[in-house]
Design a protein around this motif. Structure first.
Motif, mmCIF file in Angstrom:
data_model
loop_
_atom_site.group_PDB
_atom_site.id
_atom_site.type_symbol
_atom_site.label_atom_id
_atom_site.label_comp_id
_atom_site.label_asym_id
_atom_site.label_seq_id
_atom_site.Cartn_x
_atom_site.Cartn_y
_atom_site.Cartn_z
ATOM 1 N N MET A 1 0.900 -1.254 -0.031
ATOM 2 C CA MET A 1 -0.061 0.075 0.031
ATOM 3 C C MET A 1 0.931 1.243 0.002
ATOM 4 O O MET A 1 0.672 2.327 -0.529
ATOM 5 C CB MET A 1 -0.930 -0.037 1.229
ATOM 6 N N TYR A 2 2.229 1.224 0.704
ATOM 7 C CA TYR A 2 2.841 2.446 0.855
ATOM 8 C C TYR A 2 3.371 2.666 -0.715
ATOM 9 O O TYR A 2 3.563 3.986 -1.044
ATOM 10 C CB TYR A 2 4.102 2.143 1.909
ATOM 11 N N ARG A 3 3.710 1.651 -1.379
ATOM 12 C CA ARG A 3 4.163 2.005 -2.829
ATOM 13 C C ARG A 3 3.271 2.752 -3.536
ATOM 14 O O ARG A 3 3.692 3.718 -4.280
ATOM 15 C CB ARG A 3 4.562 0.804 -3.500
ATOM 16 N N THR A 4 1.937 2.311 -3.606
ATOM 17 C CA THR A 4 1.052 3.007 -4.494
ATOM 18 C C THR A 4 0.415 4.187 -3.979
ATOM 19 O O THR A 4 0.256 5.110 -4.731
ATOM 20 C CB THR A 4 -0.291 2.018 -4.492
ATOM 21 N N LEU A 5 0.344 4.506 -2.824
ATOM 22 C CA LEU A 5 -0.132 5.967 -2.121
ATOM 23 C C LEU A 5 1.103 6.788 -2.031
ATOM 24 O O LEU A 5 0.870 8.179 -2.353
ATOM 25 C CB LEU A 5 -0.603 5.711 -0.791
ATOM 26 N N GLY A 6 2.195 6.303 -1.662
ATOM 27 C CA GLY A 6 3.387 7.345 -1.360
ATOM 28 C C GLY A 6 3.242 8.073 -0.046
ATOM 29 O O GLY A 6 2.050 7.801 0.763
ATOM 30 N N GLY A 9 0.028 10.436 0.333
ATOM 31 C CA GLY A 9 -1.027 9.832 0.614
ATOM 32 C C GLY A 9 -1.575 9.075 1.780
ATOM 33 O O GLY A 9 -2.535 8.748 2.321
ATOM 34 N N ARG A 46 -12.125 5.121 -7.772
ATOM 35 C CA ARG A 46 -11.158 3.892 -8.139
ATOM 36 C C ARG A 46 -11.815 3.169 -9.707
ATOM 37 O O ARG A 46 -11.167 2.953 -10.466
ATOM 38 C CB ARG A 46 -11.171 2.858 -7.224
ATOM 39 N N THR A 50 -10.047 3.326 -13.164
ATOM 40 C CA THR A 50 -9.816 2.083 -13.855
ATOM 41 C C THR A 50 -10.189 1.789 -15.106
ATOM 42 O O THR A 50 -9.743 1.546 -16.257
ATOM 43 C CB THR A 50 -10.149 1.029 -12.966
ATOM 44 N N VAL A 59 -4.367 -0.960 -18.953
ATOM 45 C CA VAL A 59 -4.758 -1.854 -18.007
ATOM 46 C C VAL A 59 -4.966 -2.948 -18.645
ATOM 47 O O VAL A 59 -5.691 -3.399 -19.714
ATOM 48 C CB VAL A 59 -5.979 -1.468 -16.914
#
Length: 59
Positions: A1-6, A9, A46, A50, A59
């Protein structure tokens, strides 16, 4: 989750959770409603992102 939000986020998620907790201290019913609104809004955003990415073939 940390990678996608930064980091920004994650700060936003923490701020939302703290806000819901502050409202819950006063009234649980209103806090529950706010939580459902935020969850629904997140799902709509979301789905929109998407769909947009699919239409662009990403995607």
């Amino acid at each position: 989750m940390y990678r996608t939000l930064g980091p920004l986020g994650l700060v936003g998620v923490v701020a939302v959770l703290v806000g819901i907790v502050l409202v819950a201290i006063e009234n649980l019913l209103i806090a529950g409603g706010l939580a459902l609104i935020l969850a629904g809004l997140g799902l709509v955003v979301r789905a929109a992102i998407t769909g947009m990415l699919r239409s662009w073939g990403m995607v």
